[in-house]
Design a protein around this motif. Structure first.
Motif, PDB file in Angstrom:
ATOM      1  N   THR A  37       0.835  -1.200   0.000  1.00 24.98           N
ATOM      2  CA  THR A  37       0.000   0.000   0.000  1.00 24.98           C
ATOM      3  C   THR A  37       0.868   1.247   0.000  1.00 24.98           C
ATOM      4  OG1 THR A  37      -1.694  -1.191   1.260  1.00 24.98           O
ATOM      5  CG2 THR A  37      -1.811   1.217   1.261  1.00 24.98           C
ATOM      6  N   ARG A  40       2.518   2.126  -3.438  1.00 23.84           N
ATOM      7  CA  ARG A  40       1.597   2.742  -4.406  1.00 23.84           C
ATOM      8  C   ARG A  40       1.209   4.151  -3.979  1.00 23.84           C
ATOM      9  NH1 ARG A  40      -2.636  -0.555  -3.746  1.00 23.84           N
ATOM     10  NH2 ARG A  40      -1.564  -2.237  -2.630  1.00 23.84           N
ATOM     11  N   ASN A  41       0.993   4.351  -2.684  1.00 24.26           N
ATOM     12  CA  ASN A  41       0.657   5.695  -2.213  1.00 24.26           C
ATOM     13  C   ASN A  41       1.832   6.660  -2.379  1.00 24.26           C
ATOM     14  OD1 ASN A  41      -1.913   4.900  -1.515  1.00 24.26           O
ATOM     15  ND2 ASN A  41      -1.447   4.638   0.661  1.00 24.26           N
ATOM     16  N   ASP A 104      -6.874   1.349   0.913  1.00 19.46           N
ATOM     17  CA  ASP A 104      -6.381   0.447  -0.131  1.00 19.46           C
ATOM     18  C   ASP A 104      -7.530  -0.460  -0.591  1.00 19.46           C
ATOM     19  OD1 ASP A 104      -5.013  -1.280  -1.791  1.00 19.46           O
ATOM     20  OD2 ASP A 104      -3.354  -1.597  -0.392  1.00 19.46           O
ATOM     21  N   LYS A 151      -3.401   3.094  -7.887  1.00 19.10           N
ATOM     22  CA  LYS A 151      -3.938   2.840  -6.551  1.00 19.10           C
ATOM     23  C   LYS A 151      -4.524   1.434  -6.455  1.00 19.10           C
ATOM     24  CE  LYS A 151      -5.506   3.986  -2.402  1.00 19.10           C
ATOM     25  NZ  LYS A 151      -4.713   4.504  -1.281  1.00 19.10           N
TER      26      LYS A 151
END
Length: 429
Positions: A37, A40-41, A104, A151
């Protein structure tokens, strides 16, 4: 690795170039599916920073695209959809940060249960895989679509319109900076190395690598994609949207809702294109609304009953009721009540967004229950038909079909699921 490096590895020949993009995307999707997570963030936040830092380059590329569009004779709402300024670039960057702040969508347990046979079953959310996105004119879709795919752990091949080719390229470079900063594969977000329309046909046949096609544009684009694609299509159709002023509408509220729904931005798919008004209150409600619209530069086209109230309104043709103007034009019709309004919307609406303005709760509930559209509203401007306004950070488009996703397509709508089954050596008798 730069965008130029990725594209330079592709051998000549458009069909093979597109196939290579697909193979790279498939490999990248496998890596994204197991990314964290935070990775990707971080990629989203770094891409937002790159957009802000690259504002001058984006505006320069956009100026080039706008000059070419004007040289082709393009005017009006199309130029508005194409044009960027510092505010719109900041909105793109903020949209990426908003997407990063969302929960997420991957790895969620959607359901879990045990069977008498000893099976422990879990349904868990997973990415779709590789998404091909085909869109026209609006370069901000590059950031929105790329961010949402990232995302949700999906690789994407982004094929924007030739009219925004330069702008979209610079925006994509910013997204790739985010990927690199988060140690994610740059090939997770790609685009065909040409604005040649033939690239679309090759994408639509690449069912060995692409899991979903999302077209966003006018009717001709949607029809072409639907007819030619060998890949499942999540269609974003045109927005022939209605505002219906019920006999119990509040006059001031009706004026503000209609003006915003039509004139805030005429070139967006959530703009109202037809105004329906109950005949019983037309003499009270309609004249000030028509005046305000006309004073704002809106061209009005109405049926005979409307023209008897205001002779300066141009006559509407049968075609007007089915037209997404994406411009400062509004068709206006009087109806005998809720039933006739519902019948008109059922015949002429595109399943996008519909609104009733009324203080009658029973009429509103009936309208919201019976109108078959992705988004149905009461006392609300249709321009709120937007993933960002729905708290999704951004959207790829408004899906007007009924399978897999409907309405604003955000990160959650770009996931599927799989079943995880465990037992202590269960065998089936």
């Amino acid at each position: 690795m730069t965008a130029e490096t990725v594209e330079s590895r592709i051998e000549p020949g458009l069909e093979e170039q597109i196939a290579e993009l697909g193979r790279q995307a498939r490999t990248a999707a496998q890596e994204l599916a197991i990314s964290s997570t935070e990775q990707r963030n971080r990629a989203l936040r770094e891409a937002a920073a790159a957009l802000r830092a690259g504002t001058a380059a984006i505006l320069s590329a956009n100026s080039q695209d706008l000059d070419q569009a004007r040289n082709r004779g393009t005017t009006g709402a199309f130029l508005d959809r194409l044009a960027l300024d510092e505010g719109r670039i900041e909105a793109m960057a903020k949209g990426l940060e908003d997407i990063a702040a969302l929960p997420d969508p991957l790895g969620r347990t959607l359901a879990a249960w045990e069977q008498p046979s000893g099976l422990e079953i879990e349904r868990r959310s997973v990415p779709l895989g590789v998404i091909g996105i085909i869109y026209e004119s609006r370069p901000n879709v590059t950031a929105d679509a790329g961010g949402l795919c990232l995302k949700s752990g999906n690789a994407a091949i982004l094929r924007g319109g030739s009219e925004s080719h330069h702008t979209s390229g610079v925006i994509l470079d910013c997204l790739r900076e985010g990927l690199l900063a988060a140690d994610l594969p740059e090939s997770a977000l790609q685009r065909p190395p040409t604005s040649d329309r033939a690239a679309v046909g090759h994408l639509l046949r690449l069912n060995s690598c692409i899991d979903l096609i999302v077209p966003r544009g006018g009717r001709s684009l949607i029809e072409r994609v639907s007819e030619e694609s060998r890949i499942p299509v999540l269609a974003h159709l045109e927005g022939v949207n209605h505002c219906y002023l019920h006999q119990a509408a509040d006059p001031e509220k009706a004026l503000h809702v209609v003006m915003n729904a039509k004139m805030r931005r005429t070139g967006v798919c959530g703009a109202a294109e037809t105004l329906l008004v109950d005949r019983a209150v037309a003499e009270e409600l309609l004249p000030p609304i028509l005046k305000a619209l006309r004073d704002s530069g809106c061209e009005l086209r109405g049926d005979d009953a409307v023209r008897r109230l205001d002779s300066s309104v141009a006559p509407a043709t049968d075609t007007d009721w089915d037209t997404e103007y994406l411009d400062a034009i509004l068709s206006v019709r009087l109806v005998e009540g809720l039933e006739q309004a519902l019948a008109h919307i059922a015949r002429h609406g595109s399943g996008h967004t519909e609104c009733i303005v009324t203080e009658d709760a029973q009429a509103a509930d009936s309208f919201l229950a019976r109108v078959d559209a992705a988004i149905v509203m009461q006392n609300t401007s249709t321009q709120f038909a937007d993933g960002g306004e729905f708290g999704m950070g951004a959207e790829i488009g408004i899906a007007t079909g009924k399978l897999h996703a409907r309405g604003p397509v955000g990160a959650d709508q770009l996931t599927s699921y799989k079943y995880l089954v465990r037992s202590n050596g269960a065998i089936r008798p």
